[in-house]
Design an enzyme around this catalytic site. Structure first.
Site, PDB file in Angstrom:
ATOM      1  N   LEU A  29       0.632  -1.395   0.112  1.00 34.84           N
ATOM      2  CA  LEU A  29      -0.362  -0.225   0.165  1.00 34.84           C
ATOM      3  C   LEU A  29       0.838   1.365  -0.052  1.00 34.84           C
ATOM      4  O   LEU A  29       0.926   2.353  -0.168  1.00 34.84           O
ATOM      5  CB  LEU A  29      -1.115  -0.081   1.500  1.00 34.84           C
ATOM      6  CG  LEU A  29      -1.961  -1.387   1.446  1.00 34.84           C
ATOM      7  CD1 LEU A  29      -2.800  -1.089   3.037  1.00 34.84           C
ATOM      8  CD2 LEU A  29      -2.870  -1.185   0.058  1.00 34.84           C
ATOM      9  N   GLY A  30       1.935   1.801   0.426  1.00 35.46           N
ATOM     10  CA  GLY A  30       3.065   2.031   0.390  1.00 35.46           C
ATOM     11  C   GLY A  30       4.698   1.909   1.354  1.00 35.46           C
ATOM     12  O   GLY A  30       4.275   0.499   1.846  1.00 35.46           O
ATOM     13  N   GLY A  32       7.175   4.407   3.646  1.00 37.92           N
ATOM     14  CA  GLY A  32       7.993   5.259   4.098  1.00 37.92           C
ATOM     15  C   GLY A  32       9.219   4.983   4.737  1.00 37.92           C
ATOM     16  O   GLY A  32      10.153   3.777   4.403  1.00 37.92           O
ATOM     17  N   ASN A  33       9.921   5.531   5.367  1.00 37.75           N
ATOM     18  CA  ASN A  33      11.223   5.546   5.667  1.00 37.75           C
ATOM     19  C   ASN A  33      11.571   4.103   6.446  1.00 37.75           C
ATOM     20  O   ASN A  33      12.536   3.688   6.107  1.00 37.75           O
ATOM     21  CB  ASN A  33      11.930   7.006   6.756  1.00 37.75           C
ATOM     22  CG  ASN A  33      12.095   8.495   5.514  1.00 37.75           C
ATOM     23  OD1 ASN A  33      12.608   8.147   4.700  1.00 37.75           O
ATOM     24  ND2 ASN A  33      11.801   8.601   6.011  1.00 37.75           N
ATOM     25  N   ALA A  35       9.162   1.818   7.468  1.00 39.22           N
ATOM     26  CA  ALA A  35       8.064   0.693   7.092  1.00 39.22           C
ATOM     27  C   ALA A  35       7.618   0.318   5.993  1.00 39.22           C
ATOM     28  O   ALA A  35       7.338   1.519   5.178  1.00 39.22           O
ATOM     29  CB  ALA A  35       6.640   0.897   8.071  1.00 39.22           C
ATOM     30  N   LYS A  36       7.698  -0.677   5.599  1.00 40.85           N
ATOM     31  CA  LYS A  36       6.863  -1.154   4.307  1.00 40.85           C
ATOM     32  C   LYS A  36       5.235  -1.418   4.597  1.00 40.85           C
ATOM     33  O   LYS A  36       4.920  -2.023   5.739  1.00 40.85           O
ATOM     34  CB  LYS A  36       7.483  -2.148   3.872  1.00 40.85           C
ATOM     35  CG  LYS A  36       6.644  -2.923   2.359  1.00 40.85           C
ATOM     36  CD  LYS A  36       7.534  -3.539   1.647  1.00 40.85           C
ATOM     37  CE  LYS A  36       8.343  -3.043   0.505  1.00 40.85           C
ATOM     38  NZ  LYS A  36       8.830  -4.736   0.069  1.00 40.85           N
ATOM     39  N   VAL A  37       4.182  -0.697   4.116  1.00 35.89           N
ATOM     40  CA  VAL A  37       3.100  -1.072   4.607  1.00 35.89           C
ATOM     41  C   VAL A  37       1.682  -1.902   3.631  1.00 35.89           C
ATOM     42  O   VAL A  37       1.891  -1.411   2.612  1.00 35.89           O
ATOM     43  CB  VAL A  37       2.270   0.224   4.890  1.00 35.89           C
ATOM     44  CG1 VAL A  37       0.635  -0.098   5.103  1.00 35.89           C
ATOM     45  CG2 VAL A  37       2.548   0.842   5.894  1.00 35.89           C
ATOM     46  N   LYS A  52       1.360  -2.659   8.780  1.00 36.97           N
ATOM     47  CA  LYS A  52       3.025  -1.799   9.006  1.00 36.97           C
ATOM     48  C   LYS A  52       3.969  -2.248   9.854  1.00 36.97           C
ATOM     49  O   LYS A  52       4.505  -2.801  10.916  1.00 36.97           O
ATOM     50  CB  LYS A  52       2.570  -0.519   9.480  1.00 36.97           C
ATOM     51  CG  LYS A  52       3.747   0.430   9.658  1.00 36.97           C
ATOM     52  CD  LYS A  52       3.541   2.113   9.881  1.00 36.97           C
ATOM     53  CE  LYS A  52       4.275   2.693  10.432  1.00 36.97           C
ATOM     54  NZ  LYS A  52       3.849   4.115  10.878  1.00 36.97           N
ATOM     55  N   ASP A 145       4.334  15.272  12.597  1.00 38.60           N
ATOM     56  CA  ASP A 145       5.080  15.028  11.494  1.00 38.60           C
ATOM     57  C   ASP A 145       3.252  15.312  10.112  1.00 38.60           C
ATOM     58  O   ASP A 145       3.790  14.440   9.535  1.00 38.60           O
ATOM     59  CB  ASP A 145       5.434  13.644  10.732  1.00 38.60           C
ATOM     60  CG  ASP A 145       6.377  13.713   9.596  1.00 38.60           C
ATOM     61  OD1 ASP A 145       6.504  14.275   9.027  1.00 38.60           O
ATOM     62  OD2 ASP A 145       6.601  11.688   9.124  1.00 38.60           O
TER      63      ASP A 145
HETATM   64  N1  LIG Z   1      -3.947   2.330   7.468  1.00 39.89           N
HETATM   65  C1  LIG Z   1      -3.619   2.250   6.000  1.00 39.89           C
HETATM   66  N2  LIG Z   1      -4.190   1.897   4.699  1.00 39.89           N
HETATM   67  C2  LIG Z   1      -3.939   1.963   3.802  1.00 39.89           C
HETATM   68  N3  LIG Z   1      -2.826   2.753   3.396  1.00 39.89           N
HETATM   69  C3  LIG Z   1      -1.472   3.163   4.471  1.00 39.89           C
HETATM   70  C4  LIG Z   1      -1.916   2.429   6.260  1.00 39.89           C
HETATM   71  N4  LIG Z   1      -1.464   3.497   6.722  1.00 39.89           N
HETATM   72  C5  LIG Z   1       0.094   3.842   5.723  1.00 39.89           C
HETATM   73  N5  LIG Z   1      -0.244   3.254   4.241  1.00 39.89           N
HETATM   74  C6  LIG Z   1       0.493   3.720   3.300  1.00 39.89           C
HETATM   75  O1  LIG Z   1       1.821   3.589   3.786  1.00 39.89           O
HETATM   76  C7  LIG Z   1       2.656   5.205   2.883  1.00 39.89           C
HETATM   77  C8  LIG Z   1       3.690   4.661   4.813  1.00 39.89           C
HETATM   78  O2  LIG Z   1       3.099   4.772   5.852  1.00 39.89           O
HETATM   79  P1  LIG Z   1       3.566   5.412   7.393  1.00 39.89           P
HETATM   80  O3  LIG Z   1       3.935   6.765   6.676  1.00 39.89           O
HETATM   81  O4  LIG Z   1       3.077   4.086   8.406  1.00 39.89           O
HETATM   82  O5  LIG Z   1       5.065   4.786   7.175  1.00 39.89           O
HETATM   83  P2  LIG Z   1       6.672   5.026   7.932  1.00 39.89           P
HETATM   84  O6  LIG Z   1       8.004   4.473   7.532  1.00 39.89           O
HETATM   85  O7  LIG Z   1       6.225   6.121   9.393  1.00 39.89           O
HETATM   86  O8  LIG Z   1       6.575   6.901   7.211  1.00 39.89           O
HETATM   87  P3  LIG Z   1       7.650   8.139   7.596  1.00 39.89           P
HETATM   88  O9  LIG Z   1       8.454   8.362   6.231  1.00 39.89           O
HETATM   89  O10 LIG Z   1       6.846   9.234   7.215  1.00 39.89           O
HETATM   90  O11 LIG Z   1       8.291   8.157   8.214  1.00 39.89           O
HETATM   91  C9  LIG Z   1       2.126   5.860   3.800  1.00 39.89           C
HETATM   92  O12 LIG Z   1       1.874   7.140   2.848  1.00 39.89           O
HETATM   93  C10 LIG Z   1       0.643   5.344   2.900  1.00 39.89           C
HETATM   94  O13 LIG Z   1       0.708   5.427   1.819  1.00 39.89           O
END
Ligand SMILES: Nc1ncnc2c1ncn2[C@@H]1O[C@H](COP(=O)(O)OP(=O)(O)OP(=O)(O)O)[C@@H](O)[C@H]1O
Length: 528
Positions: A29-30, A32-33, A35-37, A52, A145
């Site tokens: 789904l996405g 980030g730095n 995590a992979k979601v 996540k 953030d």
């Molecule tokens: N509950 C969710 N449902 C659908 N997509 C999601 C969900 N949570 C996160 N995502 C997708 O995954 C991406 C990364 O999630 P998230 O921002 O929580 O990760 P992170 O690694 O903490 O990010 P960062 O780089 O800001 O630290 C989000 O931008 C979004 O596109």
């Protein structure tokens, strides 16, 4: 959504390429730095969650682990229609996984498709973001953030704020220091490495988000990051003419460089552009309607033993409302400083302090005025008859304060306490001195010692951490114990801010702050 306990599933038998606990892995789904979601589909019920996934190897790094810990602690506490729900925390050999409410898209993807939003749609989204941010602030959490990727949405434009990994609990009078967030969203005070108020930083983030929604571009854009940051610090940006006058005004107020002059969340919610046509029902009703019982989700742990890692009992399914306690985060505070006898006997001369007290601005009054319209710079009167300014502090339990003042000083006329504040006052005790913070602290310790305080032991290297000087003192009285924490933040050669917090202990909890105020008052009378 009902999440059942999955203790029958043994993580060692789970094929991590296809399953995490009971969740069959779907598309990404996405990313980030941290995590992979991925989409997770429940093997039996078909329910969908967002998984996540954070590599355990990365969590060996203490600060990353603290990010995850914070996110779990905050999400399991929070229940708000515009904040993402956490259902389950899982640990499998390679990953620690948060099973989160599944969302259809995020604001970044929407803007990538439509470039910009019309004001009607932008307002619907912005109202929900602000509602979530206000709820965070009311619960002493700043998000820090706010960005398009962290604003998740359903197909019908219901907003859920996500990614609390950089969030932080705020304590009254505590300034945050960590530089975090994304450059284009960074507030001037964060860029300049000053101590900042997390609420003000979130308001700046809301300003960037609104600008982005209405224009499709960042307000502070340039060819290099350093130019972007410099523009933000100087507040150099233009609002395109297609943006309405009211929206432009709100953006300008949120993107005000000086944090104390920046609009407050309560003011945003009164702003004509924000109110627009009609507020969603949960925004127009009183905030204490959260959490509504039917919205509460218990958080479960898989396997159950990992609950301990997150400060919960392994047997229990964790109910969000009751289990987050700030002290477990306090554990990550620096060690305490306390003076040695030789420190105290060395002659730290009396310091020329200029003291002032100010309270956070009220939502509907200028920042340098208190609710009575007088200046908030209040001299600490020494010998004159006692004046009470405490009634404007909501945490001061006004009725008990009135009783205390009446009994102790025979004073019956007190300012009436504030009612219906949108944002509680925060008090800052400011001290200006051209002495070094270490000398100031030593002078404090001397005065505290004369008042009968004892100190916690310290090690020399803990004396100064991150430009913050700290001393913990304990006062024993006949029937109560008060722990006071003094922190001196150096804000430059002439300005230091002292933050004073107090607490009791289990045997002697603080139900009435008056004895603490009394100790603080005696302390101020000594040092001035
Ligand atoms: N509950 C969710 N449902 C659908 N997509 C999601 C969900 N949570 C996160 N995502 C997708 O995954 C991406 C990364 O999630 P998230 O921002 O929580 O990760 P992170 O690694 O903490 O990010 P960062 O780089 O800001 O630290 C989000 O931008 C979004 O596109």
């Amino acid at each position: 959504m009902q999440i059942t306990a999955f203790s029958s599933v043994d993580s060692r038998n789970v094929d991590e390429s296809q399953f995490i606990g009971p969740w069959k892995l779907g598309r990404t789904l996405g990313e980030g730095n941290l995590a992979k979601v991925k989409l997770g589909i429940h093997a039996e019920t078909g329910e969908r969650v967002a998984l996540k996934m954070i590599r355990n190897a990365e969590l060996e790094d203490e600060s990353l682990w603290n990010h995850v810990l914070r996110e779990v602690m905050i999400l399991r506490k929070f229940q708000h229609p515009n904040i993402l729900s956490l259902y389950q925390v899982l640990r499998v050999p390679k990953y620690t996984v948060l099973a989160l409410e599944y969302m259809d898209t995020d604001l970044h993807s929407i803007l990538a498709k439509c470039k910009r939003l019309d004001e009607f749609v932008a307002r619907k989204i912005f109202q929900q973001i602000v509602s979530a941010v206000e709820y965070c602030h009311q619960n002493n959490v700043s998000h820090r953030d706010l960005k398009l990727e962290n604003i998740l949405l359903t197909k019908d434009f219901t907003v859920k704020l996500s990614d609390f990994s950089l969030s932080n609990f705020m304590y009254d009078g505590t300034f945050l220091r960590t530089s975090c967030g994304t450059p284009h969203y960074a507030a001037p005070e964060v860029i300049q490495g000053r101590y900042y108020d997390g609420c003000d930083v979130d308001i700046w983030g809301c300003g960037i988000l609104l600008y982005l929604m209405l224009t499709g571009e960042f307000p502070f854009e340039d060819v290099t990051i350093s130019n972007v940051l410099s523009r933000a610090c100087k507040g150099i940006y233009t609002v395109p003419s297609h943006v309405s006058t009211n929206a432009t005004d709100l953006i300008r107020r949120m993107l005000t460089v000086i944090p104390t002059s920046r609009i407050k969340i309560g003011e945003i919610m009164c702003h004509p552009w924000f109110i627009g046509d009609r507020l969603p029902s949960h925004l127009s009703s009183a905030q204490d309607s959260f959490p509504s019982p039917e919205k509460q989700h218990p958080v479960s742990y898989y396997p159950a033993e990992i609950a301990k890692l997150f400060g919960s009992s392994p047997k229990s399914t964790v109910n969000a409302q009751n289990n987050v306690s700030h002290p477990s985060l306090e554990g990550s505070y620096p060690q305490f400083y306390a003076p040695t006898n030789s420190d105290l006997s060395s002659s730290a001369e009396a310091l020329p302090f200029h003291c002032f007290v100010w309270a956070g601005s009220s939502p509907c009054s200028p920042p340098n005025q208190n609710i009575n319209g007088t200046s908030t710079a209040v001299g600490i009167a020494s010998n004159s008859s006692p004046q009470s300014h405490v009634s404007i502090l909501p945490t001061s339990l006004p009725s008990e304060h009135a009783a205390y003042m009446a009994k102790t000083f025979n004073i019956h006329k007190l300012q009436s306490p504030v009612s219906s504040r949108l944002r509680p006052f925060r008090w800052h005790f400011g001290i200006q001195s051209n002495k070094a913070p270490r000398d100031i602290l030593l002078q404090f310790c001397k005065s505290l010692q004369q008042l009968g305080a004892s100190f916690r032991p310290y090690s020399t290297e803990d004396f100064l951490r991150e430009n913050k000087y700290r001393v913990d003192a304990k006062f024993n009285s006949d029937n109560f114990v008060v722990y006071l924490t003094f922190e001196v933040f150096s804000l430059g050669s002439l300005a230091n801010v002292i933050d004073i917090r107090f607490s009791g202990n289990r045997a002697s909890p603080i139900n009435n702050p008056m004895p603490c105020f009394e100790v603080v008052k005696r302390f101020f009378q000594k040092i001035i």
